[in-house]
Design a protein around this motif. Structure first.
Motif, PDB file in Angstrom:
ATOM      1  N   ASN A 178     -21.928 -37.024 -23.417  1.00  0.00           N
ATOM      2  CA  ASN A 178     -21.104 -37.229 -22.220  1.00  0.00           C
ATOM      3  C   ASN A 178     -21.881 -38.090 -21.227  1.00  0.00           C
ATOM      4  O   ASN A 178     -22.598 -37.570 -20.381  1.00  0.00           O
ATOM      5  N   VAL A 195     -21.527 -40.875 -18.251  1.00  0.00           N
ATOM      6  CA  VAL A 195     -20.496 -41.290 -17.303  1.00  0.00           C
ATOM      7  C   VAL A 195     -21.065 -42.336 -16.356  1.00  0.00           C
ATOM      8  O   VAL A 195     -22.206 -42.217 -15.888  1.00  0.00           O
ATOM      9  N   THR A 242     -17.676 -42.669 -20.461  1.00  0.00           N
ATOM     10  CA  THR A 242     -16.574 -42.615 -19.504  1.00  0.00           C
ATOM     11  C   THR A 242     -16.943 -43.560 -18.373  1.00  0.00           C
ATOM     12  O   THR A 242     -17.999 -43.385 -17.750  1.00  0.00           O
ATOM     13  N   GLY A 258     -14.884 -37.006 -17.447  1.00  0.00           N
ATOM     14  CA  GLY A 258     -16.107 -36.711 -18.174  1.00  0.00           C
ATOM     15  C   GLY A 258     -16.601 -35.303 -17.916  1.00  0.00           C
ATOM     16  O   GLY A 258     -17.362 -35.064 -16.984  1.00  0.00           O
TER      17      GLY A 258
END
Length: 581
Positions: free
Chosen positions: A193, A195, A214, A511
């Motif tokens: 993850n 971002v 993201t 995210g």
């Protein structure tokens, strides 16, 4: 005061020795009481033949005192390496516990003279939660967010950087990371993850989840953290940046960061020996507050009532709520800035006092119109919370936001999964370190950029306010429920890591991840990682759950998404958009 100010006229050997001595004290001092701030006056430190190579340990701040990052140049490095926890410090090398440290407002011209080939390959910043890089420029080499030079597994679980100009960035093993309002040359990879918000040079998110990026073109609301600097006359000032909307790139690219400058004479410079009564008297006089490094035992709530008040901590200054009261109460007024402060729960859960560590605004609002300003939000920057860890901690809620128009710019809200409290095991921890909810957001128009909340005993985060926006959410469910019966939400198995209130009509999350590691009882289930109302205005973009080796999350959100269980340890279950377009 544990504040050291360096001048470029000082011998580099003297500066290096002071920094090396502090690192030796702090490199393994995870639950210690020592706090340090090392501040560099404008100038250049280190030479081609004698670089200044700084290693940053626990509860240590390394910051420049210039008006811009280019005013302080470190010829050398500013680094964090893995901690090696096995075989007498030679194996099991990880960054998973590299918390509570910061570097800011300086330029690093990488010079690895004297380091071996691997160490010379990058400036290493191998950190996890409660760490920040702000207003930093790195030149002459790569920045690596993992330490790949020590014996594995080399895991890292960070992290946050903002308002920085960076070269090639090696994400490496970083499980999640938020980069906000910066410039980067290139980004290497992603794990679960990663971002980006308002970042020049950020990778696009096409192909999600491979890689798991993201990307927001701009940051909807941002405000950079206040910083101490020395002006041309040698006087100390605090720059308080303005809030900005829909921004991209650096705040300092065109010169001075927009904002206001306050002389240090308008601050009460507090020491840990100052009582809450003394500090409150200064706040009531209209003073701002500068907390020097150390641990402050807060026997009554610090009360911030004046609009525009600045509370700035140096060296991870820590407030401990020793009597069960809130450590810090902020009135429902605009423009308050709380930055660089860690708040610890004390050992008492008072049945009389409201057991919240930091409260922003009254729970039921003030009578009449609320006194807040969308253009000047109350802001929390690098504000961290702990329930347990160095000592037993108890708090019903750690962070409660009741005011409208609040910005949370990087927080880690942590109920400890480990520490030095002397527990015999996880079951004792579950029954002793009490923390029901990490963050409860009741105000409208609240924005969070970098919301990290972990290990609480019911919902980790509850978002009841309208028009909330979260850019990167990271959560680990508690490790220590003894049985499934201890981890029930009525008739539902477990508590979601992130809950949006049933009556909320508008909410956005970009995210988000919820992780499970039920090490105390691997048979435990949690029905959903995320729990939100089924309404078109509540939208989650790029969310996931992941199993870390024990326990099961049955679904990602509202029954959607397959199980994160031990058949896919370390492999996330993603939902690209909820509700699906």
């Amino acid at each position: 005061m544990n504040v050291t100010v360096f001048d470029p006229s000082m011998p580099i050997s003297q500066i290096q020795a002071a920094l090396d001595a502090a690192h030796a004290r702090q490199v393994d001092n995870e639950m210690g009481r020592e706090r340090y701030a090392f501040l560099f006056k404008p100038g250049t430190y280190g030479t081609a033949t004698q670089p200044l190579q700084i290693k940053v340990g626990y509860y240590t701040e390394v910051s420049g005192l210039g008006a811009s990052p280019g005013d302080v140049i470190i010829n050398g490095k500013v680094e964090v390496y893995n901690r090696c926890l096995g075989d007498g410090g030679t194996s099991n090398c990880i960054a998973l516990n590299n918390f509570w440290r910061t570097a800011s407002n300086l330029t690093i011209d990488i010079n690895a003279l004297g380091q071996d080939g691997c160490r010379a390959s990058a400036n290493f910043w191998a950190v996890s939660q409660a760490t920040s890089l702000r207003r930093v420029e790195v030149r002459g080499g790569n920045l690596s967010l993992m330490d790949y030079c020590t014996a594995g597994p080399q895991f890292a679980s960070g992290g946050f950087l903002a308002d920085s100009k960076l070269p090639f960035v090696i994400n490496g093993s970083q499980q999640q990371w938020l980069t906000r309002n910066s410039e980067i040359g290139e980004w290497s990879n992603g794990v679960w993850n990663q971002v980006f918000a308002g970042v020049e040079g950020a990778p696009g998110e096409a192909g999600f989840p491979t890689p798991p990026y993201t990307t927001l073109d701009t940051t909807p609301l941002s405000r950079e953290k206040p910083y101490l600097f020395v002006d041309a006359r040698g006087s100390y000032q605090v720059r308080v940046p303005s809030a900005r909307r829909h921004t991209r790139g650096l705040s300092w690219n065109g010169g001075e960061t927009p904002g206001r400058t306050l002389p240090l004479s308008e601050f009460f410079v507090a020491r840990p020996s100052d009582s809450a009564q003394v500090i409150n008297a200064q706040l009531a006089r209209g003073m701002n507050l500068l907390l020097t490094p150390g641990i402050y035992d807060i026997a009554q709530s610090l009360s911030v009532k004046r609009a525009g008040t600045v509370v700035l901590g140096l060296g991870h200054a820590t407030l401990t709520a020793v009597g069960g009261q809130a450590a810090l109460e902020v009135a429902d007024v605009p423009g308050v800035v709380i930055a660089g402060v860690t708040i610890d729960a004390g050992p008492v859960l008072s049945p009389v006092l409201s057991p919240v560590l930091l409260r922003v605004g009254k729970k039921n609002g003030n009578n009449g119109v609320r006194k807040n300003d969308p253009a000047n939000p109350t802001t929390l920057s690098d504000v961290y919370f702990r329930v347990g860890g160095p000592h037993i901690g108890k708090a019903d809620i750690s962070l409660e936001v009741n005011s409208d128009n609040v910005l949370i710019d990087h927080t880690w809200v942590w109920r400890a999964d480990h520490g030095t409290e002397g527990f015999s095991g996880d079951t004792e921890r579950w029954n002793t370190n009490i923390g029901r909810n990490g963050a409860v957001i009741n105000g409208d128009n609240v924005t969070a950029t970098g919301l990290f909340v972990e290990h609480f005993q019911q919902y980790n985060t509850i978002w009841n306010g309208e028009n909330g926006t979260v850019i990167l959410y990271q959560n680990e469910l508690p490790y220590d429920p003894p049985t499934q019966a201890d981890w029930m939400n009525g008739g539902v198995e477990g508590w979601a890591g992130y809950r949006v209130g049933a009556d909320v009509k508008t909410h956005q999350l970009y995210g988000g991840g919820v992780y499970v590691f039920n090490q105390n009882n691997p048979a435990i289930h949690t029905e959903n990682g995320f729990e939100v109302p089924r309404t078109p205005g509540v939208r989650l973009h790029h969310i996931m759950t992941v199993n870390l080796g024990a326990g099961t999350i049955d679904h990602v959100v509202n029954g959607v998404g397959g199980p994160a269980d031990t058949t896919r340890t370390g492999l996330p279950v993603y939902v690209t958009d909820y509700p699906a377009p």
